[in-house]
Each structure stands twice: as structure tokens, then as C-alpha cells.
Design an enzyme around this catalytic site. Structure first.
Site, PDB file in Angstrom:
ATOM      1  N   GLU A  77      14.435 -15.528   0.231  1.00  0.00           N
ATOM      2  CA  GLU A  77      14.775 -16.662   1.105  1.00  0.00           C
ATOM      3  C   GLU A  77      13.773 -17.798   0.951  1.00  0.00           C
ATOM      4  O   GLU A  77      13.995 -18.903   1.422  1.00  0.00           O
ATOM      5  CB  GLU A  77      14.777 -16.217   2.573  1.00  0.00           C
ATOM      6  CG  GLU A  77      15.954 -15.353   2.969  1.00  0.00           C
ATOM      7  CD  GLU A  77      15.834 -14.916   4.429  1.00  0.00           C
ATOM      8  OE1 GLU A  77      15.255 -15.664   5.243  1.00  0.00           O
ATOM      9  OE2 GLU A  77      16.293 -13.808   4.734  1.00  0.00           O
ATOM     10  N   ASP A 135       0.829  -1.205   0.000  1.00  0.00           N
ATOM     11  CA  ASP A 135       0.000   0.000   0.000  1.00  0.00           C
ATOM     12  C   ASP A 135       0.871   1.266   0.000  1.00  0.00           C
ATOM     13  O   ASP A 135       1.843   1.354   0.768  1.00  0.00           O
ATOM     14  CB  ASP A 135      -0.881  -0.029   1.262  1.00  0.00           C
ATOM     15  CG  ASP A 135      -1.936   1.055   1.272  1.00  0.00           C
ATOM     16  OD1 ASP A 135      -2.840   0.991   0.421  1.00  0.00           O
ATOM     17  OD2 ASP A 135      -1.863   1.950   2.139  1.00  0.00           O
TER      18      ASP A 135
HETATM   19  C1  NOJ Z   1      -4.376   2.990  -0.944  1.00  0.00           C
HETATM   20  C2  NOJ Z   1      -5.502   2.049  -0.656  1.00  0.00           C
HETATM   21  O1  NOJ Z   1      -5.820   1.321  -1.800  1.00  0.00           O
HETATM   22  C3  NOJ Z   1      -6.642   2.914  -0.176  1.00  0.00           C
HETATM   23  O2  NOJ Z   1      -7.831   2.180  -0.068  1.00  0.00           O
HETATM   24  C4  NOJ Z   1      -6.255   3.539   1.132  1.00  0.00           C
HETATM   25  O3  NOJ Z   1      -7.261   4.443   1.525  1.00  0.00           O
HETATM   26  C5  NOJ Z   1      -4.943   4.303   1.013  1.00  0.00           C
HETATM   27  N1  NOJ Z   1      -3.949   3.586   0.279  1.00  0.00           N
HETATM   28  C6  NOJ Z   1      -4.368   4.588   2.391  1.00  0.00           C
HETATM   29  O4  NOJ Z   1      -3.938   3.406   3.010  1.00  0.00           O
END
Ligand code: NOJ
Length: 557
Positions: free
Chosen positions: A268, A217
Site C-alpha cells: 500500500e 525476528d
Molecule cells: C533472533 C534475534 O536475532 C536474537 O537476538 C533473539 O535472541 C532471538 N531471535 C529471540 O528473539
């Protein structure tokens, strides 16, 4: 064009094949809206396990599971309280193991979401930081600063969070902490070795549990230069086009030092764990995330941001295959996910002036915002099916979002009181937010909540979900569900080397071939076009008098 001369080892043992991800069809499960096994209105892991036969029949190679960790759901689970546990409302670690075993038993890989830029404000470390004094080791794991102005009553800078409002929140002793997203999502300090070690331990924890890969993310935000004085937003914006790796927090060059360490850990394992970066960066910088020394793959959101237009699609495809060849990664293709308006709806709304330009702020969901009364549902779905069939013929991996296989549209009519997305609340209702693509799936028309579960679903489902339910589509040979199944089955059989060659065609038609004589032809125009010789393998809509009608894709073999 040849993007990778290596033949795809389709006969390789999927248990040990290190390249399984290169052309995988990956299905994203947003677990709280997939299937609810215990009637509490939230989907859960046992719900996913129960639907493994469905996923298997759909024909996907892998499941990407959005966050299932303990969370107060300030941002749909992307506010994580504990990275090594399961939200009790979604199950237990034992349920996770059962789910992983069921998926693996069906030959489906499992990718989990890792959220390293920020934790939730309920994470033990953040609570400890709040209970600890300024300058303490506990505060050093996050980004605390003194304020500006008299008494430090003003935030340290004028930075805005992605969800709107200040990116700084004040705590009772007067300091401020940085949150690029919601205030409930404090950003980690990735200069701190303890943070790095903690995430290595988390990656190892899930890798040891048999997880095959990770979706990272906001992968481009971890490294930050917060040396004082902090630049103003205006200065940051004036820094250029984001290609110098010197922005205070987006896409800094040093972020890749973190991923080099992660790659060593991934390697790994046998097969090496995979990772795909969610990085909203300039296209010229994407390859850094996708390099084999780094995460290995990065999302390309270009197709998702393109209008349904032959020239745009062609440019996006060409550019991304060139880029993939340069990095050695396979390309990724995405039309929908949990952050954007569903593609059936985007394509049914009047075209946006240009591709919805998205920068590095991750505001992907502000796509195609046309007035809903202008939505042409049938045209949108027709184009969505055509775009999907085209996408599934491309070399590289294809990411599908739950519900698109049912042809679902965005749910626009969610009462404000039921909305959950912080993007809605922090923008005073100006942005509708992302709840409309996160409404629980309809499985059968007869049961309460359309078979999602026995309790009231956590987001209300519209009446039109009934006719779209899985059980009805299952029985209808012409349904979008059966269209996806057939496409995925054929894709699995046809997938060869990661090569694509364009065939000259009219400007409104995209025609390409893949190894083995597989051809994909899409008519983006307004008049039907003649087809070359070949056996029809699949179409997104029926041919008309042997011609390819508008907004339709055909595969020939
Ligand atoms: C990207 C994620 O896909 C989204 O849903 C989220 O709100 C933001 N990152 C923050 O984590």
C-alpha cells in the site's frame, strides 16, 4: 552465471525506487551499544542521530535498527513490552522521528526490527493473560496449556527452549505457557485473529512514520500446530530434515499465510515497504520467505556459517545466486550480526571440523568456539577484511554489523557478573552467549568509555578498544574503517546488474567478474598468486611484488 537479468536502476530516484533494497549495503545498529547521548550507559536514539554523519561517510544505504522498544532487556530488547513506543532510556517517539529524518536527509533508509513470535512478559496483553482465568480470551492470545503428570505439575511436553531449559513456564494457577526463547518471552498464538490484527496495526504504525522496511525476528516460528497430544522432542527430531513444513513450530507451511497479509499492507506504500526474514530454515525452503508475495527477502546465513575456505565460499555463493534467481529476490550476505561471534575472531580461531552446523533452533552464536588462547588476532582480521571485500562485490544486499568496520574482535573477557545474555545464564555458563559482540563501540581513545558516552557502559569495554577507536582510524589511511569506506564507495559506483561470472582459477582462489569489468579475486591459499591485467581498485591488504598474497582480496577494474 546470471542471477537477475534486470539492470539495477542505480540512477532511480531513491525516494520512490521500489528496488532500493536489492543491492543495498545495510548497516545494523544495535542501539543500546552504539552511542550514548545522555550518559546513562545505554546507547540511545539521539546517539544514533548524532552519528548520522559517520554513517553517511561510511557509505551505507540503509540502517537496520535492532529493537529500541520498551523492554526489561531479558534478551537484549527482543523481549518487547510495547511495539509502538520507544524505551524511555533510549528516547521518545519524537527522538525516533528526528533520527528517521536525519537518516533520510542523508539518503539512508531505515529498517526496524519486528519481533512477532513473542512479546515480553511485561506486555499489557501478557499481564492481562496472567490476571485472567484459564480459557479466557486474554490467555488465547498466548499459548497456555495444562501440565501433565499428577496435578499437572509437569510441563505439557519435554520441549527445550532455544536458550536452554524447558520451553514451558508454570504460572500461579498451575497452567503453563510456551516460550521458545527465554521465560520472559511468551510466544504469541498466531491462530488468533487479534494477534494478527495487532501486528498489522504495528506494521502500519511504523510504515506511516516513514520506516522503509522491517527485519522479521524468528520469522519461521509463528505458525504452530499444538494439537494434543503434543509430540515429544524425540518425535519432532525424527520427523526428518525439516523440509516438509510439518514440524510443530519451526517453518510450518501456514506461516506464509501471515506474510501474504503483511505483503498486501507493505504494497500500500510508495515505495512498498520491504522486509527481510530471519528464518533459520533449510536452504531449499528459504525462497518461500523471500518470495515477492511474501516478505520479499530472507537472510542467507550460509556465508556466516562457512569456514574461510574457497570451496565453501564458492558453493555458498553459487547456490544462493541460483536460489535468488528462482525467487526473484536478491540474495543477502552477512558475515556478522548481534547473535554471532564476530567474523574477525571466527577466522582467527582454529577451523571448526565442518561448517558449524546450525539447524532451526536459531542457536547461531555457538559458532567457531575455539579456545581463546588459540586466537590469532592478526590472521583473523586479515581474513575478515578479505571476506568482507569479497562479500561487498557480490550481487545482492550486504548486511554489516556495527563495529566490524573497525575490525573489532569478539570481547571474550567479560566477567560473569557483567554478562547479560540469557543464553549464558540458562546454560550454566557452558555457552558464553552473545555479549562479546555487543560491547559498546569505541569512538575515541581519550574519553571515558572510549567516547561511547559519559557514564559507565552497560557492558565493560576492554583496553584494546582504545586503539580501535573511530577517531584514530579516521586519521589512518590504512585503517579498517577507511578500508570499509573505500570499499562501500567503490561498490556504490560499480554496482550494476545482479550478475556474476566465475573466472576459472586455482582451487584456493575465487575470481569473479561483475558487469562493467569489475573483478574480485580472493586468495584463500598459502602462497601468493599472480594477477590478471587490470587496474587495482582496492585491496584488503597490500599486494606483494604485484602478487596477491594469502588471505587477501583485490578488486580490479
Ligand atoms: C533472533 C534475534 O536475532 C536474537 O537476538 C533473539 O535472541 C532471538 N531471535 C529471540 O528473539
Amino acid at each position: 552465471m546470471t542471477s537477475n537479468p534486470q539492470p539495477f536502476p542505480s540512477n532511480a530516484d531513491p525516494l520512490t525506487d521500489p528496488d532500493w533494497w536489492r543491492q543495498a549495503a545495510v548497516y545494523q545498529v544495535y542501539p543500546r551499544s552504539f552511542s550514548d547521548s545522555n550518559g546513562d550507559g545505554l546507547g540511545d536514539l539521539q546517539g544514533v542521530t548524532a552519528k548520522v554523519p559517520y554513517l553517511s561517510a561510511l557509505g551505507v544505504d540503509a540502517v537496520w535498527l535492532s529493537p529500541f522498544y520498551p523492554s526489561a532487556l531479558a534478551d537484549g530488547g527482543y523481549d518487547v513490552d510495547d511495539y509502538r513506543d520507544v524505551d524511555p532510556r533510549l528516547g521518545t517517539l519524537a527522538h525516533f522521528d528526528d533520527m528517521a529524518a536525519a537518516l533520510h536527509g542523508a539518503g539512508i533508509k531505515l529498517i526496524v526490527d519486528i519481533v512477532p513470535n513473542h512479546s515480553s512478559n511485561r506486555h499489557a496483553w501478557f499481564r492481562e493473560a496472567l490476571d485472567s482465568p484459564r480459557g479466557s480470551a486474554a490467555r488465547e492470545r498466548y499459548i497456555f496449556r495444562d501440565g501433565t503428570g499428577p496435578d499437572g505439575a509437569q510441563p505439557p511436553s519435554d520441549w527445550q527452549s532455544v536458550f536452554g531449559g524447558s520451553a514451558w513456564e508454570q504460572v500461579p494457577d498451575g497452567q503453563w505457557y510456551l516460550h521458545l526463547f527465554a521465560p520472559e518471552q511468551p510466544d504469541f498464538n498466531w491462530d488468533n485473529r487479534a494477534v494478527k490484527d495487532e501486528f498489522l496495526a504495528t506494521l502500519r504504525f511504523w510504515s506511516d512514520r516513514g520506516v522503509d522496511g522491517f527485519r522479521i525476528d524468528v520469522a519461521h516460528a509463528l505458525a504452530k500446530d499444538l494439537s494434543e497430544p503434543l509430540p515429544s522432542s524425540a518425535l519432532l527430531a525424527a520427523e526428518g530434515d525439516g523440509t516438509d513444513g510439518a514440524h510443530a513450530f519451526w517453518d510450518r507451511n501456514e506461516v506464509h499465510d501471515i506474510y501474504t497479509e503483511w505483503r498486501a499492507l507493505f504494497n500500500e506504500y510508495t515505495p512498498p515497504r520491504t522486509a527481510v526474514a530471519e528464518a533459520w530454515v533449510h536452504a531449499s525452503r528459504r525462497g518461500r520467505y523471500a518470495s515477492p508475495e511474501g516478505l520479499g527477502q530472507a537472510f542467507n546465513f550460509d556465508l556466516l556459517q562457512a569456514d574461510f575456505d574457497a570451496a565453501r565460499f564458492r558453493t555458498v555463493i553459487t547456490d544462493n545466486l541460483v536460489q535468488a534467481a528462482e525467487t526473484g529476490a536478491s540474495s543477502t550476505w552477512v558475515l556478522s550480526n548481534h547473535d554471532v561471534v564476530r567474523h574477525a575472531t571466527r577466522y582467527g580461531l582454529p577451523a571448526t571440523p565442518a561448517d558449524s552446523a546450525k539447524g532451526q533452533d536459531g542457536k547461531a552464536w555457538v559458532l567457531a568456539g575455539g579456545p581463546e588462547e588459540q586466537l590469532d588476532r592478526a590472521a583473523g582480521l586479515r581474513r575478515a577484511r578479505a571476506a568482507t571485500l569479497l562479500m561487498l562485490a557480490l550481487p545482492g544486499s550486504a548486511y554489516l554489523y556495527q563495529g566490524e568496520e573497525l575490525g573489532l574482535h569478539e570481547v571474550a573477557a567479560i566477567p560473569d557478573a557483567d554478562r547479560q545474555d540469557p543464553a549464558f545464564f540458562r546454560n550454566a555458563g557452558v555457552e558464553k552467549g552473545r555479549d562479546g559482540c555487543r560491547v559498546p563501540l569505541p569512538w575515541t581513545p581519550e574519553e571515558p568509555s572510549f567516547g561511547f558516552g559519559t557514564g559507565a557502559p552497560h557492558l565493560p569495554q576492554p583496553e584494546w578498544f582504545g586503539p580501535a577507536a573511530v577517531s584514530l582510524q579516521d586519521a589512518d589511511t590504512d585503517s579498517t574503517l577507511n578500508f570499509y569506506r573505500r570499499a562501500l564507495e567503490l561498490r556504490g559506483k560499480r554496482q550494476g546488474a545482479e550478475e556474476l561470472a566465475w573466472v576459472p582459477s586455482a582451487a584456493s582462489v575465487l575470481h569473479f567478474t561483475r558487469p562493467g569489468g569489475w573483478q574480485s579475486i580472493t586468495n584463500f591459499g598459502t602462497a601468493a598468486v599472480a594477477l590478471p591485467a587490470g587496474t587495482v581498485l582496492h585491496t584488503s591488504a597490500p599486494l606483494e611484488g604485484g602478487l596477491l598474497p594469502p588471505d587477501t582480496t583485490v578488486w580490479l577494474g
